[in-house]
Design a protein around this motif. Structure first.
Motif, PDB file in Angstrom:
ATOM      1  N   ALA A 143       1.330   3.906  -3.089  1.00 28.64           N
ATOM      2  CA  ALA A 143       1.015   5.386  -3.040  1.00 28.64           C
ATOM      3  C   ALA A 143       2.389   6.108  -3.356  1.00 28.64           C
ATOM      4  O   ALA A 143       2.108   7.146  -3.735  1.00 28.64           O
ATOM      5  CB  ALA A 143       0.394   5.344  -1.582  1.00 28.64           C
ATOM      6  N   PHE A 144       3.411   5.849  -2.670  1.00 30.00           N
ATOM      7  CA  PHE A 144       4.657   6.620  -3.031  1.00 30.00           C
ATOM      8  C   PHE A 144       4.763   6.798  -4.377  1.00 30.00           C
ATOM      9  O   PHE A 144       4.858   7.831  -5.055  1.00 30.00           O
ATOM     10  CB  PHE A 144       5.812   6.032  -2.366  1.00 30.00           C
ATOM     11  N   VAL A 181      10.437  14.223  -6.282  1.00 25.87           N
ATOM     12  CA  VAL A 181      10.284  14.778  -7.792  1.00 25.87           C
ATOM     13  C   VAL A 181      10.891  16.211  -8.068  1.00 25.87           C
ATOM     14  O   VAL A 181      11.407  16.394  -8.754  1.00 25.87           O
ATOM     15  CB  VAL A 181       8.762  14.684  -7.855  1.00 25.87           C
ATOM     16  N   VAL A 234       1.962   8.941  -6.032  1.00 28.88           N
ATOM     17  CA  VAL A 234       2.048  10.448  -5.636  1.00 28.88           C
ATOM     18  C   VAL A 234       3.139  10.925  -6.595  1.00 28.88           C
ATOM     19  O   VAL A 234       2.945  12.195  -7.034  1.00 28.88           O
ATOM     20  CB  VAL A 234       2.096  10.488  -4.107  1.00 28.88           C
ATOM     21  N   ALA A 235       4.096  10.307  -6.618  1.00 29.55           N
ATOM     22  CA  ALA A 235       5.428  10.789  -7.153  1.00 29.55           C
ATOM     23  C   ALA A 235       5.227  11.170  -8.671  1.00 29.55           C
ATOM     24  O   ALA A 235       5.567  12.076  -9.357  1.00 29.55           O
ATOM     25  CB  ALA A 235       6.688  10.081  -7.164  1.00 29.55           C
ATOM     26  N   ALA A 289      -4.288   6.442  -2.591  1.00 33.62           N
ATOM     27  CA  ALA A 289      -4.393   7.362  -1.435  1.00 33.62           C
ATOM     28  C   ALA A 289      -5.343   6.394  -0.659  1.00 33.62           C
ATOM     29  O   ALA A 289      -5.553   6.283   0.666  1.00 33.62           O
ATOM     30  CB  ALA A 289      -4.625   8.685  -1.706  1.00 33.62           C
ATOM     31  N   VAL A 306      -4.358   3.464   1.053  1.00 29.64           N
ATOM     32  CA  VAL A 306      -3.765   3.518   2.293  1.00 29.64           C
ATOM     33  C   VAL A 306      -4.706   3.744   3.420  1.00 29.64           C
ATOM     34  O   VAL A 306      -4.454   3.437   4.511  1.00 29.64           O
ATOM     35  CB  VAL A 306      -2.629   4.655   2.203  1.00 29.64           C
ATOM     36  N   LEU A 307      -5.646   4.726   3.090  1.00 25.99           N
ATOM     37  CA  LEU A 307      -6.399   5.164   4.170  1.00 25.99           C
ATOM     38  C   LEU A 307      -7.715   4.061   4.545  1.00 25.99           C
ATOM     39  O   LEU A 307      -7.882   3.836   5.691  1.00 25.99           O
ATOM     40  CB  LEU A 307      -7.251   6.407   3.654  1.00 25.99           C
ATOM     41  N   GLU A 341      -8.123   0.569   3.175  1.00 25.12           N
ATOM     42  CA  GLU A 341      -7.892  -0.780   3.123  1.00 25.12           C
ATOM     43  C   GLU A 341      -7.665  -1.712   4.477  1.00 25.12           C
ATOM     44  O   GLU A 341      -6.862  -1.219   5.279  1.00 25.12           O
ATOM     45  CB  GLU A 341      -6.689  -1.138   2.157  1.00 25.12           C
ATOM     46  N   ARG A 348       0.966  -1.209   0.111  1.00 28.17           N
ATOM     47  CA  ARG A 348       0.084  -0.144  -0.036  1.00 28.17           C
ATOM     48  C   ARG A 348       0.735   1.297   0.244  1.00 28.17           C
ATOM     49  O   ARG A 348       0.864   2.108  -0.848  1.00 28.17           O
ATOM     50  CB  ARG A 348      -0.968   0.046   1.222  1.00 28.17           C
ATOM     51  N   ILE A 349       1.797   1.230   0.952  1.00 28.44           N
ATOM     52  CA  ILE A 349       2.933   2.424   0.902  1.00 28.44           C
ATOM     53  C   ILE A 349       3.622   2.680  -0.092  1.00 28.44           C
ATOM     54  O   ILE A 349       3.666   3.677  -0.764  1.00 28.44           O
ATOM     55  CB  ILE A 349       3.682   2.376   2.059  1.00 28.44           C
ATOM     56  N   ILE A 352       4.115  10.262   2.854  1.00 28.06           N
ATOM     57  CA  ILE A 352       4.205   9.840   1.534  1.00 28.06           C
ATOM     58  C   ILE A 352       4.152  10.864   0.547  1.00 28.06           C
ATOM     59  O   ILE A 352       4.960  11.025  -0.247  1.00 28.06           O
ATOM     60  CB  ILE A 352       2.968   8.729   1.152  1.00 28.06           C
TER      61      ILE A 352
END
Lengths: 134, 251
Positions: free
Chosen positions: A84-85, B45, A88-89, A127, A130-131, A133, A80-81, B37
């Protein structure tokens, strides 16, 4: 497998297909098929911003989508982490690339817009994962 | 009996409260993870973009215009033999990084092989649409055309190009550009920047760009004496060579 993970997997495959096509275009030197014509895709592909620290953006995108696909197949907090990383990147970088297309390169590549939208949806889904699940 | 029931109810309430507290803690923990995160990914980035743009963003050291144009006729915005059968028009913005890259990596070979040999003449269509720094640069380069020195001025501008719209096109910056172009009359150039000729030149570039459907820079239009016009789809050296070869052969 939860519906969120299934959606992440599906979108990652779709984004991966776009990135794979653009990677192929990058290395074959072919002109990308730009739906509305006008050569915007070729201009963007040939621009300074088409590479990040020397790596073609299309290759980075392909790697990101593959990583997201793998995260969708995997259960647990680490997946999950990690997912998400990456997402988001991806969203942050897509936002920068869209800015670059509009204001620096002055050309729009529809493939990049499609990829940015897919990445945005993946960002929201990851996201959510992560929140919420279990 | 009722005492035991009360005890059970109390235990249930305590359990529910404990579960709610655990759920709250878990929500908070996950929100914190997501925030970390977002912060880390955005920072990563941003760092990558800054590092990447620094690689090629360093302004070149001031120097004289290269020998690239030596001995080639220049007239206003045109470089090359005025009788050359093929004309290659470049639409560019002096601030556009890809225009600078193209001017440094592709144009020198084309100038050496096609312009110097009299087969092709180059015309610079000066578009200033990226911002105030573009406009400052555009009037400067356009005024250099009155001294038939537009091309070396453009070359020097690109060589010293700064960060887009950072306000870098100052008088000092333009002095530096001018210093790299031997024989350029800096004070005459400054006076010419407000001239009607400069205004006409820039308006003509805009009109030509709109007529040819130019929507990005650098763009190139190839034309010949028979009136054939072609906007080039690809701007890499190989594709441009192929297009120029075909146009020259057709003469």
């Amino acid at each position: 497998m939860t519906r969120t993970r299934k959606a992440i997997g599906g979108l990652a495959l779709l984004g991966g297909a776009v990135a794979a096509y653009l990677t192929w275009v990058h290395y074959s030197g072919a002109e990308p098929l730009c739906v509305a014509g006008g050569g915007g895709c070729a201009t963007v592909q040939a621009s300074e911003q088409s590479e990040l620290v020397g790596i073609p953006v299309a290759v980075l995108g392909l790697g990101a989508y593959l990583a997201l696909f793998a995260s969708a197949l995997t259960r647990g907090e680490l997946a999950r982490i990690g997912g998400a990383f990456v997402a988001v990147a991806g969203v942050a970088f897509s936002a920068y690339l869209t800015y670059a297309e509009l204001f620096l390169i002055r050309a729009i590549c529809q493939w990049c817009v499609v990829s940015a939208l897919i990445m945005l949806a993946l960002g929201v889904l990851c996201a959510r994962r992560v929140l919420l699940e279990p | 009996m009722s005492h035991r029931l009360e005890q059970k109810a109390a235990a249930r309430a305590a359990r529910v409260a404990a579960e709610a507290a655990t759920a709250r803690k878990e929500r908070l923990r996950r929100l914190t993870i997501l925030a970390v995160i977002v912060a880390l990914a955005s920072a990563a980035v941003a760092v990558a973009i800054v590092v990447s743009s620094r690689d090629d963003g360093e302004p070149a050291t001031p120097a004289q215009a290269s020998a690239l144009f030596a001995g080639i006729p220049q007239d206003g915005i045109t470089l090359g033999d005025p009788e050359a059968p093929v004309t290659l028009e470049e639409f560019a913005d002096l601030q556009c990084p890809f225009c600078a890259q193209h001017a440094q990596q592709v144009l020198p070979a084309l100038i050496a092989d096609y312009v110097r040999t009299g087969q092709v003449k180059l015309v610079y269509r000066n578009l200033a649409f990226l911002g105030p720094d573009s406009e400052e640069g555009a009037t400067f380069a356009a005024a250099a055309a009155a001294q038939d020195k537009l091309w070396p001025v453009v070359e020097r501008f690109y060589a010293n190009q700064g960060v887009e719209n950072s306000g870098y096109v100052t008088d000092e910056f333009l002095d530096e550009v001018a210093a790299g172009v031997p024989g350029l009359d800096r004070s005459r150039l400054e006076a010419d920047r407000d001239s009607a000729a400069v205004e006409r030149q820039l308006a003509a570039a805009r009109q030509r760009a709109s007529a040819m459907g130019v929507d990005s820079t650098p763009s190139f239009v190839l034309s010949d004496k028979q009136g054939r016009e072609q906007k080039l789809a690809a701007t890499d050296l190989e594709s441009m060579r192929a297009a120029l070869d075909a146009a020259v052969r057709a003469q």
